[in-house]
Design a protein around this motif. Structure first.
Motif, short mmCIF file in Angstrom:
data_model
loop_
_atom_site.label_atom_id
_atom_site.label_comp_id
_atom_site.label_asym_id
_atom_site.label_seq_id
_atom_site.Cartn_x
_atom_site.Cartn_y
_atom_site.Cartn_z
N GLN A 97 12.49 -5.76 -1.31
CA GLN A 97 13.76 -5.54 -2.38
C GLN A 97 13.45 -4.47 -3.38
O GLN A 97 14.42 -3.77 -3.75
N TRP A 98 12.48 -4.77 -4.27
CA TRP A 98 11.84 -3.91 -5.22
C TRP A 98 11.86 -2.33 -4.72
O TRP A 98 12.37 -1.55 -5.45
N ALA A 99 11.03 -2.24 -3.56
CA ALA A 99 10.99 -0.81 -3.06
C ALA A 99 12.05 -0.27 -2.62
O ALA A 99 12.47 0.96 -3.00
N ALA A 100 13.21 -0.99 -2.06
CA ALA A 100 14.46 -0.52 -1.64
C ALA A 100 15.33 -0.02 -3.03
O ALA A 100 15.95 0.96 -2.92
N ALA A 101 15.21 -0.95 -3.93
CA ALA A 101 16.03 -0.59 -5.35
C ALA A 101 15.47 0.65 -5.87
O ALA A 101 16.17 1.58 -6.43
N THR A 102 13.98 0.54 -5.81
CA THR A 102 13.52 1.81 -6.47
C THR A 102 13.87 3.32 -5.64
O THR A 102 14.10 4.29 -6.46
N LEU A 103 13.87 3.21 -4.46
CA LEU A 103 13.99 4.43 -3.73
C LEU A 103 15.37 4.79 -3.85
O LEU A 103 15.85 5.97 -4.15
N ALA A 104 16.46 3.71 -3.97
CA ALA A 104 17.79 4.17 -4.29
C ALA A 104 17.83 4.64 -5.79
O ALA A 104 18.64 5.77 -5.77
N PHE A 105 17.18 4.27 -6.75
CA PHE A 105 17.26 4.83 -8.02
C PHE A 105 16.89 6.41 -7.84
O PHE A 105 17.28 7.23 -8.67
N ALA A 106 15.71 6.42 -7.12
CA ALA A 106 14.96 7.92 -7.31
C ALA A 106 15.94 8.71 -6.45
O ALA A 106 16.24 9.92 -6.97
N ALA B 102 10.47 3.48 -12.78
CA ALA B 102 11.03 2.29 -12.37
C ALA B 102 10.02 1.18 -12.37
O ALA B 102 10.36 -0.08 -12.67
N LEU B 103 8.77 1.57 -11.72
CA LEU B 103 7.81 0.49 -11.90
C LEU B 103 7.49 -0.04 -13.23
O LEU B 103 7.46 -1.22 -13.48
N PHE C 19 0.91 -1.43 -0.17
CA PHE C 19 0.01 0.13 0.01
C PHE C 19 0.97 1.18 -0.10
O PHE C 19 0.61 2.36 -0.69
N THR C 20 1.77 1.26 0.70
CA THR C 20 2.98 2.55 0.87
C THR C 20 3.49 2.62 -0.49
O THR C 20 3.58 3.98 -0.79
N VAL C 21 4.09 1.53 -1.22
CA VAL C 21 4.58 1.52 -2.53
C VAL C 21 3.83 2.25 -3.56
O VAL C 21 4.22 3.00 -4.21
N GLU C 22 2.66 1.65 -3.62
CA GLU C 22 1.52 2.17 -4.44
C GLU C 22 1.18 3.64 -4.39
O GLU C 22 1.11 4.31 -5.40
N THR C 23 1.24 4.17 -2.93
CA THR C 23 0.84 5.35 -2.87
C THR C 23 2.00 6.40 -3.25
O THR C 23 1.73 7.43 -3.87
N ALA C 24 3.45 5.80 -3.02
CA ALA C 24 4.42 6.64 -3.26
C ALA C 24 4.68 6.63 -4.81
O ALA C 24 4.91 7.64 -5.30
#
Length: 349
Positions: free
Chosen positions: A323-332, A301-302, A250-255
């Protein structure tokens, strides 16, 4: 009647006005048709089941454009109410409304191009059914209308005379004589019920310079707050329709949706001039651009996650939402940092 090549308003009989009206009316019709098409092909399950563009990266595009196109179209249509046929028309107003219509059309064109790419790639071929050929055929009229609308916008913009430009420093943006906020008060007055004290008070409040200056000064923060609210609404709607996905998802979808919305609003503000920004320092301008780039990285990234992981050699390592959320945040964050450095250096030069 002689029409100057450089003016700050268009007279009633100016030849650019019919061309602009044709472009805007076609853009509105195209936006309405696209919104209906996008809703049917993404929200109606029997129709979506055989869609070639039901999966990412194709679905990620329409997920955003099906919200942005009607929203921007509605804003443009509301402002177009001030474009009266029997009155001179401020150049900045018609120019910005035309730009809004063009952005709507470009969003539709980008979505259609993505859908055609899905057809060409035979995406989700195993799920194609008897309705799939009809879905593909439905792209043809939308594509034709969109192509025609782009030509109409090109003609209208070419006929539009050059405005008289101001010479003041606007913090990196060109002074076109006004922004969308300048039209809030006259629009509220136009729509207000003269018998309602509440409407009259609201119109007077909107027209106060302090209120408009507050919005211009804090536009980035207000855009961020609105984007988070939009992300929460979308994620909540998805949760209510498909079931609670868990706190992390839910947090990832919101972000992701909030990031895409924030980037869209900030880019549109640069192109359409919703709120003319006051002069700011080099650091503030670079930070604003970097925040926009970082936010845009989230939905990108999504959409391209599988391809990105394979290119980086992480295809077998990123196999969970955490893992996907952490990698995407790092990319951002990396994108934002690189953009900040490059922008600050370019501005100083």
């Amino acid at each position: 009647m002689r029409h100057d090549l450089t003016i700050d308003q268009l007279d009633v009989g100016h030849p650019a006005r019919p061309a602009a009206a044709a472009a805007l009316s076609t853009s509105a019709a195209g936006a309405a048709a696209f919104t209906l098409f996008a809703y049917l092909t993404t929200q109606v399950r029997p129709v979506r089941a055989g869609s070639p563009w039901q999966g990412d990266p194709y679905d990620a595009v329409v997920t955003f454009t099906m919200f942005f196109v009607p929203l921007l179209g509605a804003l443009g249509a509301a402002r177009a109410l001030l474009c009266r046929r029997d009155r001179p028309l401020p150049h900045y107003r018609i120019e910005q409304v035309l730009r809004a219509g063009l952005v709507c059309t470009l969003l539709v064109a980008a979505t259609l191009a993505t859908d055609w790419a899905a057809v060409a790639a035979r995406a989700d071929r195993a799920s194609w059914d008897g309705d799939t050929p009809w879905l593909i055929a439905s792209l043809l009229p939308l594509t034709g209308v969109t192509a025609g609308n782009l030509l109409l916008h090109r003609r209208a913009i070419r006929r539009l005379p050059k405005p008289v430009r101001g010479a003041e420093d606007t913090g990196g943006t060109e002074d076109t004589g006004g922004d969308w906020l300048d039209d809030l008060a006259p629009l509220a007055t136009l729509l207000a019920d003269p018998r309602s004290r509440t409407w009259r008070a609201l119109a007077a409040l909107i027209g106060r310079a302090k209120v408009l200056d507050f919005v211009r000064l804090r536009f980035t923060l207000l855009a961020a707050a609105a984007a988070v609210a939009a992300g929460l609404l979308v994620a909540t709607g998805m949760a209510s329709g498909e079931g609670w996905p868990g706190v992390l998802l839910f947090t990832v979808e919101t972000a992701v949706f909030a990031g895409g919305t924030f980037a869209f609003v900030m880019i549109c503000n640069s192109v359409l001039r919703f709120a003319a920004p006051p002069p700011v320092s080099t650091t503030s301008r670079a930070a604003r651009i970097a925040a926009t780039a970082g936010a845009l990285t989230l939905p990108v990234a999504l959409a391209l996650r599988d391809t990105a992981w394979q290119l980086l050699g992480l295809g077998d390592q990123v196999d969970s939402i955490g893992q996907w959320a952490a990698a995407t945040l790092a990319f951002a964050l990396l994108t934002g940092a690189l953009t900040f450095g490059a922008t600050a250096t370019a501005i100083r030069k």
